[in-house]
Design an enzyme around this catalytic site. Sequence first.
Site, mmCIF file in Angstrom:
data_model
loop_
_atom_site.group_PDB
_atom_site.id
_atom_site.type_symbol
_atom_site.label_atom_id
_atom_site.label_comp_id
_atom_site.label_asym_id
_atom_site.label_seq_id
_atom_site.Cartn_x
_atom_site.Cartn_y
_atom_site.Cartn_z
ATOM 1 N N VAL A 180 10.344 9.960 16.903
ATOM 2 C CA VAL A 180 10.692 8.861 17.809
ATOM 3 C C VAL A 180 11.828 8.066 17.171
ATOM 4 O O VAL A 180 11.721 7.616 16.032
ATOM 5 C CB VAL A 180 9.460 7.967 18.089
ATOM 6 C CG1 VAL A 180 9.849 6.709 18.840
ATOM 7 C CG2 VAL A 180 8.426 8.759 18.875
ATOM 8 N N GLY B 292 -1.457 9.420 12.115
ATOM 9 C CA GLY B 292 -2.136 9.192 10.844
ATOM 10 C C GLY B 292 -3.576 8.795 11.136
ATOM 11 O O GLY B 292 -4.115 9.089 12.214
ATOM 12 N N PHE B 293 -4.194 8.098 10.190
ATOM 13 C CA PHE B 293 -5.595 7.667 10.376
ATOM 14 C C PHE B 293 -5.773 6.882 11.681
ATOM 15 O O PHE B 293 -6.709 7.102 12.428
ATOM 16 C CB PHE B 293 -6.004 6.756 9.219
ATOM 17 C CG PHE B 293 -6.366 7.482 7.960
ATOM 18 C CD1 PHE B 293 -7.561 8.161 7.853
ATOM 19 C CD2 PHE B 293 -5.518 7.473 6.870
ATOM 20 C CE1 PHE B 293 -7.914 8.823 6.687
ATOM 21 C CE2 PHE B 293 -5.849 8.125 5.702
ATOM 22 C CZ PHE B 293 -7.044 8.806 5.606
ATOM 23 N N GLY C 167 2.463 8.264 16.312
ATOM 24 C CA GLY C 167 1.968 8.341 14.933
ATOM 25 C C GLY C 167 0.565 8.922 14.892
ATOM 26 O O GLY C 167 -0.350 8.393 15.523
ATOM 27 N N GLU D 188 -3.998 6.418 -10.170
ATOM 28 C CA GLU D 188 -4.468 7.786 -9.934
ATOM 29 C C GLU D 188 -3.409 8.798 -10.365
ATOM 30 O O GLU D 188 -3.704 9.812 -11.000
ATOM 31 C CB GLU D 188 -4.824 7.960 -8.446
ATOM 32 C CG GLU D 188 -6.090 7.181 -8.088
ATOM 33 C CD GLU D 188 -6.459 7.194 -6.610
ATOM 34 O OE1 GLU D 188 -5.598 7.532 -5.774
ATOM 35 O OE2 GLU D 188 -7.614 6.859 -6.301
ATOM 36 N N ASP E 194 -1.025 0.762 9.157
ATOM 37 C CA ASP E 194 -0.091 0.183 8.181
ATOM 38 C C ASP E 194 1.115 -0.492 8.824
ATOM 39 O O ASP E 194 1.866 -1.188 8.135
ATOM 40 C CB ASP E 194 0.426 1.285 7.244
ATOM 41 C CG ASP E 194 -0.567 1.642 6.148
ATOM 42 O OD1 ASP E 194 -1.676 1.071 6.144
ATOM 43 O OD2 ASP E 194 -0.234 2.489 5.302
HETATM 44 C C1 LIG Z 1 -0.492 7.882 -2.036
HETATM 45 C C2 LIG Z 1 -1.442 7.072 -1.186
HETATM 46 C C3 LIG Z 1 -2.787 6.973 -1.526
HETATM 47 C C4 LIG Z 1 -3.657 6.243 -0.742
HETATM 48 N N1 LIG Z 1 -4.990 6.183 -1.085
HETATM 49 C C5 LIG Z 1 -5.859 5.537 -0.276
HETATM 50 C C6 LIG Z 1 -7.248 5.532 -0.562
HETATM 51 O O1 LIG Z 1 -7.696 6.106 -1.559
HETATM 52 N N2 LIG Z 1 -8.071 4.881 0.290
HETATM 53 C C7 LIG Z 1 -7.604 4.253 1.417
HETATM 54 O O2 LIG Z 1 -8.404 3.698 2.185
HETATM 55 N N3 LIG Z 1 -6.304 4.228 1.697
HETATM 56 C C8 LIG Z 1 -5.417 4.857 0.889
HETATM 57 N N4 LIG Z 1 -4.085 4.851 1.175
HETATM 58 C C9 LIG Z 1 -3.619 4.101 2.340
HETATM 59 C C10 LIG Z 1 -3.826 4.896 3.615
HETATM 60 O O3 LIG Z 1 -3.440 6.232 3.440
HETATM 61 C C11 LIG Z 1 -3.017 4.237 4.713
HETATM 62 O O4 LIG Z 1 -3.449 2.905 4.839
HETATM 63 C C12 LIG Z 1 -3.218 4.959 6.039
HETATM 64 O O5 LIG Z 1 -2.738 6.280 5.964
HETATM 65 C C13 LIG Z 1 -2.490 4.229 7.169
HETATM 66 O O6 LIG Z 1 -2.719 4.929 8.343
HETATM 67 P P1 LIG Z 1 -1.694 4.830 9.535
HETATM 68 O O7 LIG Z 1 -2.274 5.683 10.622
HETATM 69 O O8 LIG Z 1 -1.344 3.444 9.826
HETATM 70 O O9 LIG Z 1 -0.349 5.481 8.973
HETATM 71 P P2 LIG Z 1 -0.049 6.917 8.404
HETATM 72 O O10 LIG Z 1 -1.272 7.578 7.925
HETATM 73 O O11 LIG Z 1 1.079 6.742 7.477
HETATM 74 O O12 LIG Z 1 0.448 7.708 9.691
HETATM 75 C C14 LIG Z 1 1.639 7.387 10.335
HETATM 76 C C15 LIG Z 1 2.090 8.584 11.126
HETATM 77 O O13 LIG Z 1 3.229 8.206 11.907
HETATM 78 C C16 LIG Z 1 4.160 9.265 11.901
HETATM 79 N N5 LIG Z 1 5.482 8.710 12.136
HETATM 80 C C17 LIG Z 1 6.130 7.783 11.405
HETATM 81 N N6 LIG Z 1 7.343 7.539 11.921
HETATM 82 C C18 LIG Z 1 7.464 8.331 13.012
HETATM 83 C C19 LIG Z 1 8.492 8.546 13.970
HETATM 84 N N7 LIG Z 1 9.661 7.880 13.918
HETATM 85 N N8 LIG Z 1 8.282 9.436 14.970
HETATM 86 C C20 LIG Z 1 7.114 10.131 15.053
HETATM 87 N N9 LIG Z 1 6.108 9.965 14.165
HETATM 88 C C21 LIG Z 1 6.275 9.079 13.162
HETATM 89 C C22 LIG Z 1 4.023 9.858 10.499
HETATM 90 O O14 LIG Z 1 4.488 11.207 10.475
HETATM 91 C C23 LIG Z 1 2.525 9.749 10.255
HETATM 92 O O15 LIG Z 1 1.845 10.919 10.636
HETATM 93 C C24 LIG Z 1 -3.183 5.572 0.403
HETATM 94 C C25 LIG Z 1 -1.829 5.660 0.738
HETATM 95 C C26 LIG Z 1 -0.962 6.405 -0.044
HETATM 96 C C27 LIG Z 1 0.486 6.500 0.344
#
Ligand SMILES: Cc1cc2nc3c(=O)[nH]c(=O)nc-3n(C[C@H](O)[C@H](O)[C@H](O)COP(=O)(O)OP(=O)(O)OC[C@H]3O[C@@H](n4cnc5c(N)ncnc54)[C@H](O)[C@@H]3O)c2cc1C
Length: 438
Positions: A79, A13-14, A11, A166, A296
């Site tokens: 994955v 993401g952030f 993953g 938003e 998340d």
């Molecule tokens: C519309 C929206 C607005 C938001 N606004 C805000 C905000 O203003 N401020 C704030 O602080 N937070 C905000 N958030 C929340 C924030 O974006 C999330 O908390 C944050 O992105 C979580 O990060 P993460 O790395 O856990 O997951 P994610 O950023 O979701 O990254 C997960 C990654 O895992 C990858 N992945 C998933 N499943 C698989 C798989 N099976 N195989 C390979 N890769 C996979 C995905 O492609 C993705 O790139 C918002 C969320 C959304 C949806």
Amino acid sequence: MEDTYQVIVVGAGFAGVAAAKKLGRKGVRVLLIDSNNYHQFQPLLYQLATSQIGVSAITRPLRSVFRRYETVRVLTASVATIDAAQRSVTTADGVTLRAEILVIAVGAVPNFFNTPGAGQHAFPLYSVTDATRLGTAITRLLDQADRNSEGLVDVVVVGGGPTGVETAGAMAENVKYMVRKYFSPELAARCRVHLVDMVPSVLNMFSTKSQRYATERLQKVGVQLHMGVGVTEVRTDGVALADGSFVPAQIVVWAGGLKAGDLISTSGLTQGKGGRVDVRPDLTAPDVDGVYVIGDAANITDSTGAKLPQLGSVAQQAGKWAAANILADLAGGSRTPFRYVDKGYMAMVGRGAAVAELGRKRIQLQGLFAFLSWLLVHLALLSGVQQKVRALFSWLNGYLLHSPAQVVVSGPTEKELSGLTLPEVRPAPPTEAGLEKE
Ligand SMILES: Cc1cc2nc3c(=O)[nH]c(=O)nc-3n(C[C@H](O)[C@H](O)[C@H](O)COP(=O)(O)OP(=O)(O)OC[C@H]3O[C@@H](n4cnc5c(N)ncnc54)[C@H](O)[C@@H]3O)c2cc1C
């Protein structure tokens, strides 16, 4: 592919990117796997869906993010399963990869809370694909309504949290300014935006003052609020509400909540609230060795034991903290419990209007100062200089000139895609020397 990685991060993401960067800087051999070859900036997805910003402003190729990190390899693969006990992952094309330490950072998926029809008919807003699909649907609907001088355009947004507020605010402003200017005032008069939530007020986690400000501002731009009433069914023609009423809509946007994706349930890890993993204070998963769950996908607690919300800032800080603990693991040191620096939260309501509650003391801002803080914070958080410049120009264009970044949001239709054969990598014929013979 050789099995030589010290750390596998699933993953990007952030959370995953923050962890991989910190580990890469220290020369740790990291394999970063994501099903997309880009990092997406979720906080601005609603702007993509409402034509305020383009895709290239909120995505950045992962190989560009890690171009200077010699020990970080990016793998674009989905994955399919995770074996936490073995610290291994298996991709959808059947390749199994193992590491000394596994970091699970796969984010979340929309939670429809078993609402009938929501999974089939509502538009979620959790990825660039979701946002592009929604933006395309809105644009096509407007074009259709423009050809038909009587049709109504109704959009229902479900969920009065920051994402719902938003999205509804941006859509209502688009009707007020963009549809009026680029289509006609007559079509703008036929468009309605509704916001529905079962809780009594929008922005439930904010102060009463911020809630009141957001409510008044949304109503001022024409959003019709249906608060304190849940959605019992999503249909192709609208949503049924718990009070027996029905709100007609051609488009229903789901911003109603999140849960862990199915991948977590393949891992053998115990799942807590929202299907997420209740991690230990040091961000490791219980009952297994060498597995971290962050962002998340995890229920992360602060130093008082309270669960932290699913926010980008929590995910990013947890990614860095997990990396520090992994460095300690690799050096034979001891891990430390995660300490979250609470910077507060904010939500955009519309042009020149936002709410912000900053820091642990929750310093409250509403209106223009909150709006400017929101823009600055999001600009700072966006990954990549080109992305920041593109976002800034789109905002200047949109907020000052009421001109959308993308008047046309349109993907290929299914008809255009059908019959198209996408190219595939040519498999190398097996030879003894491993070299292809003529
Ligand atoms: C519309 C929206 C607005 C938001 N606004 C805000 C905000 O203003 N401020 C704030 O602080 N937070 C905000 N958030 C929340 C924030 O974006 C999330 O908390 C944050 O992105 C979580 O990060 P993460 O790395 O856990 O997951 P994610 O950023 O979701 O990254 C997960 C990654 O895992 C990858 N992945 C998933 N499943 C698989 C798989 N099976 N195989 C390979 N890769 C996979 C995905 O492609 C993705 O790139 C918002 C969320 C959304 C949806």
